[in-house]
Design an enzyme around this catalytic site. Structure first.
Site, PDB file in Angstrom:
ATOM      1  N   THR A 168      33.169  40.380  44.480  1.00 49.76           N
ATOM      2  CA  THR A 168      34.044  41.013  43.492  1.00 49.76           C
ATOM      3  C   THR A 168      34.540  42.328  44.066  1.00 49.76           C
ATOM      4  O   THR A 168      33.766  43.042  44.715  1.00 49.76           O
ATOM      5  CB  THR A 168      33.341  41.272  42.144  1.00 49.76           C
ATOM      6  OG1 THR A 168      34.152  42.189  41.376  1.00 49.76           O
ATOM      7  CG2 THR A 168      31.958  41.866  42.278  1.00 49.76           C
ATOM      8  N   ARG A 217      37.287  47.163  36.398  1.00 53.64           N
ATOM      9  CA  ARG A 217      36.691  46.821  35.103  1.00 53.64           C
ATOM     10  C   ARG A 217      35.964  48.048  34.544  1.00 53.64           C
ATOM     11  O   ARG A 217      36.573  49.092  34.434  1.00 53.64           O
ATOM     12  CB  ARG A 217      35.727  45.638  35.254  1.00 53.64           C
ATOM     13  CG  ARG A 217      35.724  44.703  34.060  1.00 53.64           C
ATOM     14  CD  ARG A 217      34.807  43.541  34.321  1.00 53.64           C
ATOM     15  NE  ARG A 217      35.476  42.459  35.008  1.00 53.64           N
ATOM     16  CZ  ARG A 217      36.246  41.555  34.413  1.00 53.64           C
ATOM     17  NH1 ARG A 217      36.433  41.611  33.116  1.00 53.64           N
ATOM     18  NH2 ARG A 217      36.810  40.594  35.101  1.00 53.64           N
ATOM     19  N   GLY A 265      36.860  36.445  39.127  1.00 50.91           N
ATOM     20  CA  GLY A 265      38.013  36.981  39.872  1.00 50.91           C
ATOM     21  C   GLY A 265      37.827  36.778  41.368  1.00 50.91           C
ATOM     22  O   GLY A 265      36.736  37.024  41.886  1.00 50.91           O
ATOM     23  N   ASP A 322      29.068  39.284  38.245  1.00 49.67           N
ATOM     24  CA  ASP A 322      27.905  39.241  37.339  1.00 49.67           C
ATOM     25  C   ASP A 322      27.994  38.121  36.297  1.00 49.67           C
ATOM     26  O   ASP A 322      26.984  37.492  35.967  1.00 49.67           O
ATOM     27  CB  ASP A 322      27.652  40.606  36.680  1.00 49.67           C
ATOM     28  CG  ASP A 322      28.872  41.140  35.936  1.00 49.67           C
ATOM     29  OD1 ASP A 322      29.960  40.534  36.042  1.00 49.67           O
ATOM     30  OD2 ASP A 322      28.726  42.167  35.251  1.00 49.67           O
ATOM     31  N   ARG A 350      37.524  31.308  35.261  1.00 51.01           N
ATOM     32  CA  ARG A 350      36.511  31.891  34.367  1.00 51.01           C
ATOM     33  C   ARG A 350      36.300  30.833  33.291  1.00 51.01           C
ATOM     34  O   ARG A 350      37.135  30.667  32.411  1.00 51.01           O
ATOM     35  CB  ARG A 350      37.017  33.190  33.743  1.00 51.01           C
ATOM     36  CG  ARG A 350      37.400  34.270  34.760  1.00 51.01           C
ATOM     37  CD  ARG A 350      37.664  35.591  34.048  1.00 51.01           C
ATOM     38  NE  ARG A 350      38.450  36.520  34.852  1.00 51.01           N
ATOM     39  CZ  ARG A 350      37.958  37.327  35.780  1.00 51.01           C
ATOM     40  NH1 ARG A 350      36.671  37.314  36.048  1.00 51.01           N
ATOM     41  NH2 ARG A 350      38.741  38.163  36.447  1.00 51.01           N
ATOM     42  N   ASP A 376      35.134  44.837  42.385  1.00 52.30           N
ATOM     43  CA  ASP A 376      34.658  45.931  41.527  1.00 52.30           C
ATOM     44  C   ASP A 376      33.420  46.651  42.068  1.00 52.30           C
ATOM     45  O   ASP A 376      33.146  47.781  41.690  1.00 52.30           O
ATOM     46  CB  ASP A 376      34.342  45.416  40.115  1.00 52.30           C
ATOM     47  CG  ASP A 376      35.542  44.768  39.443  1.00 52.30           C
ATOM     48  OD1 ASP A 376      36.680  45.066  39.864  1.00 52.30           O
ATOM     49  OD2 ASP A 376      35.343  43.954  38.527  1.00 52.30           O
ATOM     50  N   ASP A 395      30.407  46.250  41.272  1.00 55.69           N
ATOM     51  CA  ASP A 395      29.609  46.678  40.121  1.00 55.69           C
ATOM     52  C   ASP A 395      28.276  45.926  39.984  1.00 55.69           C
ATOM     53  O   ASP A 395      27.579  46.093  38.989  1.00 55.69           O
ATOM     54  CB  ASP A 395      30.432  46.509  38.829  1.00 55.69           C
ATOM     55  CG  ASP A 395      30.929  45.077  38.627  1.00 55.69           C
ATOM     56  OD1 ASP A 395      30.819  44.263  39.564  1.00 55.69           O
ATOM     57  OD2 ASP A 395      31.432  44.779  37.526  1.00 55.69           O
TER      58      ASP A 395
HETATM   59  O1  F6P Z   1      36.642  41.666  38.299  1.00 59.69           O
HETATM   60  C1  F6P Z   1      37.752  41.771  39.138  1.00 59.69           C
HETATM   61  C2  F6P Z   1      38.959  42.224  38.363  1.00 59.69           C
HETATM   62  O2  F6P Z   1      40.054  42.294  39.253  1.00 59.69           O
HETATM   63  C3  F6P Z   1      38.809  43.531  37.597  1.00 59.69           C
HETATM   64  O3  F6P Z   1      38.920  44.669  38.432  1.00 59.69           O
HETATM   65  C4  F6P Z   1      39.898  43.418  36.577  1.00 59.69           C
HETATM   66  O4  F6P Z   1      39.628  44.207  35.439  1.00 59.69           O
HETATM   67  C5  F6P Z   1      39.858  41.946  36.233  1.00 59.69           C
HETATM   68  O5  F6P Z   1      39.271  41.287  37.346  1.00 59.69           O
HETATM   69  C6  F6P Z   1      41.200  41.333  35.954  1.00 59.69           C
HETATM   70  O6  F6P Z   1      40.981  40.010  35.582  1.00 59.69           O
HETATM   71  P1  F6P Z   1      42.129  38.919  35.481  1.00 59.69           P
HETATM   72  O7  F6P Z   1      42.547  38.577  36.881  1.00 59.69           O
HETATM   73  O8  F6P Z   1      41.484  37.791  34.788  1.00 59.69           O
HETATM   74  O9  F6P Z   1      43.242  39.566  34.744  1.00 59.69           O
END
Ligand code: F6P
Length: 320
Positions: A126, A172, A11, A103, A72, A128, A130
Site C-alpha cells: 500500500t 487515507r 488499492g 490492512d 475491494r 499509505d 500505514d
Molecule cells: O489505500 C491507498 C489509497 O490510495 C489511499 O491513499 C486513498 O485514500 C484510497 O486508496 C483511495 O481509494 P480508491 O482508489 O478506492 O478511491
C-alpha cells in the site's frame, strides 16, 4: 505443501508486480505449483483463477499496477462469501495463500484462516505505509518520489508567480506520504492527521517567509488531515495571499516502482513463500531496521504504523 495461491487486494501499489513475480518464482524454485487469483477476494469467490508459470511473471518487475488486478470485495466480508471462497480452496487444491495488500486485506486473510485453517502469508502492499509491524510497505517509496517530483515542478511555477501552493496528497488516515515527501521536497508546512494542525501557525510561517523575501510557499496536506481546497480557501481568507491548490490523487498510485520498492517486494514475496513452507501461518512479512521480520497478521491492523515525530520536528526546523 504442493500448491499455493497468490492474490493482490485493496488499492494497488507500485511494486505489487515485483512481489507477485517473487512469489511465483520462489515457489517454483522449491517445486511448488502456483495459482494466480484475479481481482483479489472477488476472484477468490468467483473462481477467477488459474495456474502461473515462470513466463506468467516475465517482464513485469518494472511495471506499476498489478497483473492479477485488484478489488475491494464487500462479499468476502460476509461468512457466505468466505464459504464460497473455501469451496474454491478445495476445488483447486490450494494449501496456502499469499495475500499482497493493506490492512483490510489482512483482516480478511486473518478471519479466513480462523474459519477454515488455510495457512496465509501477508505481504504489505500500500502506498499509505500505514500497516503496523513493518517500517515500509511496497509502493510507499515510489509514491513519495512521485509527490517529490510534483513538488519540484510546482516549485518552478510557484516561484515564477510568487504564489502559495497547497498540495493534497493521499494516505487515507495516515500522514506518512505527506511527511516524507514534505521533508524531501522542502515544504514550508506539512499537515498530517496524526497531529493537531494549527492553521494560525501555518499563516505565521507564511508571513515570516514572505517578509524575508521568499518568493513562494508550498504546503503539503495529507488527505486524512484536511481538504486541500478548504485549507487553500482558509489561508487566502486569513492572509489575503493568492493560493493555488493541486490534488495529486491517483497518479500517486501508478508508475514504475523505484529500485527500493522492487527490492523490498522481491524480498517480501520470497519470504512469504518460505513462511508458508515452514508452517508459519497467519503472519505478515515486514521489514524493520533493514531486516526482514515476521508479524502476527492480527497485530497488523490493531493499530497504525506510527509516524516518526523526529522527522516531523526536523521538517519544521529546516523550513523555518
Ligand atoms: O489505500 C491507498 C489509497 O490510495 C489511499 O491513499 C486513498 O485514500 C484510497 O486508496 C483511495 O481509494 P480508491 O482508489 O478506492 O478511491
Amino acid at each position: 505443501m504442493q500448491r499455493i495461491a497468490v492474490l493482490t487486494s485493496g488499492g494497488d501499489s507500485p511494486g505489487m508486480n515485483a512481489a507477485i513475480r517473487a512469489v511465483v518464482r520462489k515457489a517454483i524454485f522449491h517445486g511448488l505449483e502456483v495459482i494466480g487469483i484475479q481481482r483479489g477476494y472477488s476472484g477468490f469467490i468467483d473462481a477467477d483463477m488459474g495456474p502461473m508459470n515462470l513466463s506468467s511473471v516475465a517482464d513485469i518487475i518494472h511495471r506499476g499496477g498489478t497483473i492479477l488486478r485488484t478489488a475491494r470485495s464487500e462479499e468476502f466480508k460476509t461468512p457466505q462469501g468466505r464459504a464460497k471462497a473455501h469451496e474454491n480452496v478445495l476445488r483447486f487444491g490450494i494449501q496456502g495463500l499469499v495475500v499482497i495488500g493493506g490492512d483490510g486485506s489482512f483482516r480478511g486473510a486473518n478471519v479466513f484462516h480462523e474459519e477454515y485453517g488455510l495457512p496465509v502469508a501477508g505481504v504489505p502492499g500500500t502506498i499509505d505505509n500505514d500497516i503496523a509491524g513493518t517500517d515500509y510497505s511496497i509502493g510507499f517509496d515510489t509514491a513519495v518520489n512521485t509527490v517529490v517530483e510534483a513538488i519540484n515542478k510546482i516549485r518552478d511555477t510557484a516561484t515564477s508567480h510568487e504564489r502559495t501552493f497547497i498540495l493534497e496528497v493521499m494516505g487515507r488516515e495516515s500522514g506518512h506520504i505527506a511527511l516524507t515527501a514534505g521533508l524531501a521536497g522542502g515544504a514550508e508546512s506539512i499537515l498530517i492527521p496524526e497531529l493537531d494542525n494549527n492553521i494560525n501557525e501555518v499563516c505565521e510561517k507564511l508571513y515570516r517567509g514572505y517578509k524575508r523575501g521568499k518568493l513562494h510557499s508550498i504546503i503539503i496536506v495529507a488527505e486524512g488531515a484536511a481538504s486541500g481546497l478548504e485549507i487553500g480557501k482558509k489561508l487566502h481568507e486569513m492572509t489575503g495571499l493568492e493560493t493555488k491548490v493541486t490534488i495529486l490523487g491517483h497518479l500517486q498510485r501508478g508508475g514504475t516502482p523505484t529500485a527500493f520498492d522492487r527490492i523490498l517486494a522481491s524480498r517480501m514475496g520470497a519470504t512469504a513463500v518460505e513462511m508458508l513452507m515452514s508452517g508459519n501461518a497467519k503472519h505478515m512479512v515486514g521489514i524493520a531496521g533493514g531486516k526482514i521480520v515476521s508479524e502476527s497478521l492480527a497485530d497488523t491492523f490493531k493499530c497504525k504504523n506510527a509516524i516518526d515525530l523526529e522527522l516531523y520536528k526536523l521538517a519544521g526546523i529546516l523550513s523555518i
